[in-house]
Design a protein around this motif. Structure first.
Motif, short mmCIF file in Angstrom:
data_model
loop_
_atom_site.label_atom_id
_atom_site.label_comp_id
_atom_site.label_asym_id
_atom_site.label_seq_id
_atom_site.Cartn_x
_atom_site.Cartn_y
_atom_site.Cartn_z
N ILE A 186 -11.48 -11.33 -19.17
CA ILE A 186 -11.75 -11.23 -17.73
C ILE A 186 -10.56 -11.76 -16.93
N TYR A 187 -10.07 -12.93 -17.30
CA TYR A 187 -8.95 -13.54 -16.57
C TYR A 187 -7.71 -12.65 -16.61
N CYS A 188 -7.37 -12.13 -17.78
CA CYS A 188 -6.17 -11.30 -17.90
C CYS A 188 -6.34 -9.95 -17.20
N SER A 189 -7.54 -9.40 -17.20
CA SER A 189 -7.78 -8.14 -16.48
C SER A 189 -7.56 -8.33 -14.99
N VAL A 190 -8.11 -9.40 -14.45
CA VAL A 190 -7.94 -9.68 -13.02
C VAL A 190 -6.47 -9.97 -12.70
N LYS A 191 -5.82 -10.74 -13.55
CA LYS A 191 -4.41 -11.08 -13.34
C LYS A 191 -3.54 -9.83 -13.41
N TYR A 192 -3.80 -8.94 -14.35
CA TYR A 192 -3.02 -7.71 -14.48
C TYR A 192 -3.21 -6.82 -13.26
N ARG A 193 -4.46 -6.69 -12.82
CA ARG A 193 -4.75 -5.86 -11.64
C ARG A 193 -4.04 -6.42 -10.41
N SER A 194 -4.08 -7.73 -10.26
CA SER A 194 -3.40 -8.37 -9.13
C SER A 194 -1.89 -8.16 -9.20
N ALA A 195 -1.33 -8.28 -10.38
CA ALA A 195 0.11 -8.07 -10.54
C ALA A 195 0.49 -6.64 -10.23
N GLN A 196 -0.33 -5.68 -10.66
CA GLN A 196 -0.04 -4.28 -10.38
C GLN A 196 -0.06 -4.01 -8.88
N LYS A 197 -1.01 -4.59 -8.17
CA LYS A 197 -1.08 -4.41 -6.72
C LYS A 197 0.15 -5.01 -6.05
N GLY A 198 0.56 -6.17 -6.50
CA GLY A 198 1.74 -6.82 -5.95
C GLY A 198 3.00 -6.01 -6.19
N VAL A 199 3.14 -5.45 -7.38
CA VAL A 199 4.32 -4.65 -7.71
C VAL A 199 4.31 -3.34 -6.93
N GLU A 200 3.13 -2.74 -6.76
CA GLU A 200 3.05 -1.51 -5.96
C GLU A 200 3.49 -1.78 -4.53
N GLU A 201 3.04 -2.87 -3.96
CA GLU A 201 3.45 -3.25 -2.60
C GLU A 201 4.96 -3.50 -2.56
N TYR A 202 5.49 -4.14 -3.58
CA TYR A 202 6.92 -4.41 -3.66
C TYR A 202 7.73 -3.11 -3.66
N TYR A 203 7.31 -2.15 -4.49
CA TYR A 203 8.02 -0.88 -4.55
C TYR A 203 7.86 -0.08 -3.25
N ARG A 204 6.72 -0.19 -2.59
CA ARG A 204 6.53 0.48 -1.31
C ARG A 204 7.50 -0.10 -0.28
N GLU A 205 7.62 -1.44 -0.27
CA GLU A 205 8.55 -2.10 0.65
C GLU A 205 9.99 -1.71 0.33
N LEU A 206 10.32 -1.59 -0.96
CA LEU A 206 11.67 -1.15 -1.35
C LEU A 206 11.94 0.27 -0.84
N GLY A 207 10.94 1.13 -0.92
CA GLY A 207 11.08 2.50 -0.41
C GLY A 207 11.34 2.51 1.09
N GLN A 208 10.63 1.66 1.81
CA GLN A 208 10.86 1.56 3.26
C GLN A 208 12.26 1.05 3.56
N LEU A 209 12.72 0.08 2.77
CA LEU A 209 14.07 -0.44 2.97
C LEU A 209 15.12 0.64 2.69
N LYS A 210 14.86 1.46 1.68
CA LYS A 210 15.79 2.56 1.38
C LYS A 210 15.83 3.55 2.53
N LYS A 211 14.69 3.84 3.14
CA LYS A 211 14.66 4.75 4.29
C LYS A 211 15.49 4.18 5.45
N ILE A 212 15.41 2.87 5.66
CA ILE A 212 16.21 2.24 6.72
C ILE A 212 17.69 2.42 6.41
N TYR A 213 18.08 2.19 5.16
CA TYR A 213 19.48 2.37 4.77
C TYR A 213 19.92 3.83 4.95
#
Length: 143
Positions: free
Chosen positions: A99-126
């Protein structure tokens, strides 16, 4: 010219990378099943070692009583109880680890998705800045 929006995004991305993102990015390198499986294997060994230590402490504490009453004790039922308790503890800790690792993995995936979305926005600015710079230099060359 400094772009304030670009600086804010870069600061946010850098803070994520150096903080929570470091762990999230390392977790996201695994498939979900591999990450949880590795955690369950670690859990097995840690639970086994901890249980063995607890048994050693318990039997060390009760050693005098056991030596005096060893001939009266039913060693088969004692061994059976020890194994049953071990299995129950192992199953309980394995469920908690899953249970702990499932929740932690899901949370990490959401964080990484947000990170890549922000990177995409930064690339658009560039890209926008590069287009603007290209238009400005094109005008100067043609003039």
């Amino acid at each position: 010219m400094l772009n304030e929006q670009k600086i804010k995004k870069m600061r946010k991305l850098a803070a994520y990378e150096s903080g929570k993102g470091r762990e999230d990015l390392s977790i996201s390198n695994y498939y979900r099943s591999d990450y949880i499986g590795l955690a369950l294997i670690k859990n097995f060994f840690i639970t086994t070692i901890a249980y063995a230590l607890l048994l050693a402490v318990y039997f060390g504490y009760k050693s005098e009583y056991m030596m005096d009453n060893l001939h009266k004790m039913d060693l088969f039922s004692l061994g059976f109880k020890i194994i049953i308790i071990y299995i129950v503890l192992l199953v309980a800790y394995s469920i908690l680890t899953y249970i702990y690792c499932s929740v932690k993995y899901r949370s990490a995936q959401k964080g990484v998705e947000e990170y890549y979305r922000e990177l995409g926005q930064l690339k658009k600015i560039y890209d926008r800045e590069e287009k603007r710079a290209g238009r400005l230099t094109g005008r100067r060359k043609g003039a």
